[in-house]
Write an enzyme that holds these catalytic residues in place. Structure first.
Site, short mmCIF file in Angstrom:
data_model
loop_
_atom_site.label_atom_id
_atom_site.label_comp_id
_atom_site.label_asym_id
_atom_site.label_seq_id
_atom_site.Cartn_x
_atom_site.Cartn_y
_atom_site.Cartn_z
N ASN A 150 -5.44 39.67 18.19
CA ASN A 150 -6.25 40.47 19.20
C ASN A 150 -7.45 39.53 19.98
OD1 ASN A 150 -7.41 40.41 16.89
ND2 ASN A 150 -8.62 42.21 17.38
N GLU A 248 -11.16 41.02 6.44
CA GLU A 248 -11.54 41.61 7.66
C GLU A 248 -10.48 42.56 7.98
OE1 GLU A 248 -12.78 43.43 10.47
OE2 GLU A 248 -12.71 41.51 11.67
N CYS A 282 -11.12 45.37 16.45
CA CYS A 282 -11.14 46.08 15.57
C CYS A 282 -12.67 46.98 15.29
CB CYS A 282 -11.22 45.37 14.01
SG CYS A 282 -12.74 43.88 14.13
N GLU A 461 -18.81 38.01 6.61
CA GLU A 461 -18.88 36.62 7.11
C GLU A 461 -20.03 36.62 8.32
OE1 GLU A 461 -14.86 35.54 8.63
OE2 GLU A 461 -14.24 35.37 6.55
O1 TXE Z 1 -1.21 42.30 11.89
P1 TXE Z 1 -1.07 41.27 10.49
P2 TXE Z 1 -0.10 42.80 12.87
C1 TXE Z 1 -4.22 46.13 12.62
C2 TXE Z 1 -3.75 46.89 13.59
C3 TXE Z 1 -2.48 46.43 13.90
C4 TXE Z 1 -1.93 46.20 12.57
C5 TXE Z 1 -0.71 45.32 12.50
O2 TXE Z 1 -4.04 48.12 13.36
O3 TXE Z 1 -1.63 47.46 14.71
O4 TXE Z 1 -2.98 45.90 11.88
O5 TXE Z 1 -0.90 44.25 13.18
C6 TXE Z 1 -0.27 37.25 9.13
N1 TXE Z 1 0.63 37.02 4.02
N2 TXE Z 1 -4.82 44.85 13.01
O6 TXE Z 1 1.25 43.22 11.97
O7 TXE Z 1 0.30 41.23 10.08
C7 TXE Z 1 0.01 37.29 10.20
O8 TXE Z 1 1.07 36.35 10.68
C8 TXE Z 1 -0.37 36.39 4.87
C9 TXE Z 1 -6.28 44.76 13.00
O9 TXE Z 1 0.38 42.11 13.93
O10 TXE Z 1 -2.13 41.81 9.54
C10 TXE Z 1 -1.20 37.12 11.18
O11 TXE Z 1 -1.55 35.71 11.38
N3 TXE Z 1 -0.45 36.48 6.05
C11 TXE Z 1 -6.79 43.49 13.03
C12 TXE Z 1 -2.10 37.73 10.51
O12 TXE Z 1 -1.66 37.86 9.10
C13 TXE Z 1 0.23 37.38 6.84
C14 TXE Z 1 -6.37 42.46 13.87
C15 TXE Z 1 -2.50 39.23 11.17
O13 TXE Z 1 -1.42 39.90 11.22
C16 TXE Z 1 1.16 38.17 6.04
C17 TXE Z 1 -4.90 42.69 13.97
C18 TXE Z 1 1.22 37.93 4.59
N4 TXE Z 1 2.18 38.58 3.83
C19 TXE Z 1 -4.31 43.62 13.57
N5 TXE Z 1 1.95 38.85 6.74
C20 TXE Z 1 -8.38 43.27 12.94
N6 TXE Z 1 -9.04 43.54 11.86
O14 TXE Z 1 -9.11 43.02 14.10
C21 TXE Z 1 1.25 38.92 8.28
N7 TXE Z 1 0.35 37.89 7.84
#
Ligand code: TXE
Length: 483
Positions: A150, A248, A282, A461
């Site tokens: 994001n 986070e 977020c 952080e």
């Molecule tokens: O995020 P992912 P996604 C929320 C938001 C969104 C939902 C899913 O609601 O709809 O999460 O989004 C890595 N081990 N947020 O699926 O998967 C992945 O490659 C280690 C809130 O796109 O959590 C990426 O680099 N890493 C949020 C990172 O995690 C892993 C921002 C984030 O992706 C992994 C984004 C694993 N097993 C989404 N699986 C915020 N807090 O701002 C995936 N990743």
């Protein structure tokens, strides 16, 4: 077609698998680059390089690390236009936003932590007449930084900069959905002359690269920003190895608007807090709670403003909202809107895919959406949507507002709107969230602790908190005879 490379041990290289993932621009759905589909082998190679580099970097002077980080910040500024365009193309967010927020913040992150490093020092606790304690802070070694899509470069650098400043070597994993600016950062880092292996960037899927980082026994700490379910998966993997984790995660943040608030300002900022970055921050306020006596007035004014929002191609300077990040994410948001309707929600505006046409043809756009008439315990009000969707709910008393605000499993942020100073402090302190804004939203001071309560995460952080996370404290107690 642009082919991105991993950056390992100061070299640009292909993934061990030889395979690449397609990467499209959400603005028009066209695939324009290929991302390395890396795996555990690439992570291992990066780890070996980082562990070697740590022998020197971990013992380097603060001044040396300060100069290196400042050179990276200079490099980001030199390539400002290119980075701003790349971020907009890769993520779908408006170009004006990447120019105003994402890229300036990426260089600011390096400058902020480079200078903070010069002021971070050992604490001393004197036991008069007996002993002197001093607490050293040692770098951890090779740390993993996993970032989301994001705010791609903004959040990637928010982790990498303090980790490096504190003397760690880093394996960074940007989101596979938005890898482009992290790749450009690896070029900038090489140009800046950062010693080989100090920063390694491994691209690929979370289930492969992210998982390999969490599983690696030599990596003692992971800083992660992303979804709550992914955070739980990382915690499950890392906990038996007693890794330090900074997580986070998601939010379902309330904006609480009391009748005595400055409604002009509350409406103006609620538009931003619900729809900036297509609602994909977020910190976005996705549940707007309004005191009943001003509910209708506030709702009508907010809906009128939301209807004026221009949605369109990110390069158009007149658009406030660009595309959401991907086709699957757009489909998820649209499905959540359908659920809201089934739950009895009345869609006041938006509620559907937007088709701006022209060069935006084929892109993933969602109209700004406001929904009312939902109970607070329905899934629309409980689950993170992470798109341009907010709900409106009336309340009668301060107690009720707090109960509604605190009713989700999340606890990241909240905003309180009132001209009553006593109420502002009272409500702020009783909100279960990592931070609260009073009469504003998303006003950030990088020195303050950043992070959430409950399912919104673990740890904080920001400022010296980042250094606390990326270092290990060691207390030395020296007995003094005849003191
Ligand atoms: O995020 P992912 P996604 C929320 C938001 C969104 C939902 C899913 O609601 O709809 O999460 O989004 C890595 N081990 N947020 O699926 O998967 C992945 O490659 C280690 C809130 O796109 O959590 C990426 O680099 N890493 C949020 C990172 O995690 C892993 C921002 C984030 O992706 C992994 C984004 C694993 N097993 C989404 N699986 C915020 N807090 O701002 C995936 N990743």
């Amino acid at each position: 077609m642009i082919r991105l490379h991993n950056f390992i041990n100061g070299r640009f290289q292909a993934p061990a698998s030889g395979q690449y993932l397609p990467n499209d621009s959400p603005a028009n759905g066209q695939v324009y680059s290929e991302v390395p589909d890396s795996d555990q082998r690439d992570v291992e190679e990066a780890y070996q390089a980082a562990a070697r580099a740590f022998q020197d970097w971990g013992r380097s002077s603060k001044q040396f690390r300060y100069e290196m980080l400042m050179r990276i910040a200079d490099g980001i500024e030199r390539r400002f236009d290119e980075l701003a365009e790349a971020e907009s193309k890769d993520n779908g967010k408006p170009l004006w936003l990447t120019r105003e927020v994402d890229i300036p913040r990426a260089s600011a992150n390096f400058r902020f932590f480079a200078t903070a490093l010069l002021h971070f020092d050992a604490q001393v606790h004197s036991m008069e007449g007996q002993a002197l304690n001093y607490t050293l802070r040692h770098p951890l070694g090779v740390v993993g930084c996993i970032s989301p899509w994001n705010l791609p470069l903004y959040l990637f650098t928010w982790k990498i900069a303090p980790a490096l400043a504190a003397g760690n070597c880093v394996i960074g994993k940007p989101s596979e959905v938005t890898p482009y600016t992290a790749y450009l950062l690896s070029e900038i880092v090489a140009e800046a002359g950062l010693p080989a292996g100090v920063l390694n960037i491994v691209h690929g899927l979370g289930g492969k690269v992210g998982q390999a980082l969490s599983e690696h026994p030599g990596i003692p700490a992971i800083s992660f920003t992303g979804g709550t379910a992914t955070g739980a998966q990382i915690a499950r993997t890392a906990a038996p190895m007693f890794k330090k984790l900074s997580l986070e995660l998601g939010g379902k943040n309330p904006n609480i608007i009391f009748a005595d608030a400055n409604l002009d300002e509350a409406v103006r900022m609620s538009v931003r807090s619900s729809f900036l970055n297509q609602g994909q921050i977020c910190l976005c306020g996705s549940r707007i709670l309004v005191e009943r006596s001003v509910y209708n007035e506030f709702r009508d004014r907010l809906v009128a403003e939301a209807k004026k929002i221009k949605v369109g191609h990110p390069s158009n300077p007149e658009v406030f909202m660009g595309a959401v990040v991907s086709k699957p994410h757009m489909e998820k948001i649209l499905a959540k809107i359908e659920t809201a309707k089934q739950e009895g929600g009345i869609v006041l505006c938006g509620g559907e895919r937007a088709y701006p046409g022209g060069e935006a043809e084929g892109g993933y756009y969602v109209a700004p959406t406001l929904i009312e008439n939902l109970s607070m315990d329905c899934s629309t009000n409980q689950e993170e949507i992470f798109g341009p969707v907010a709900t409106l709910t009336p309340f009668d008393t301060e107690e009720e507002a707090l109960a509604l605000a605190n009713s989700t499993r999340y606890g990241l942020a909240g905003s309180v709107w009132t001209e009553n100073i006593h109420r502002a402090h009272r409500v702020a302190a009783r909100l279960h969230s990592g931070f609260v804004w009073v009469n504003t939203w998303n006003l950030r001071d990088l020195r303050t602790p950043f992070g959430g309560m409950k399912d919104s995460g673990v740890g904080r952080e920001g400022g010296f908190k980042s250094f606390d996370f990326f270092t290990e404290a060691q207390n030395v107690c020296v007995k003094i005879e005849g003191y």
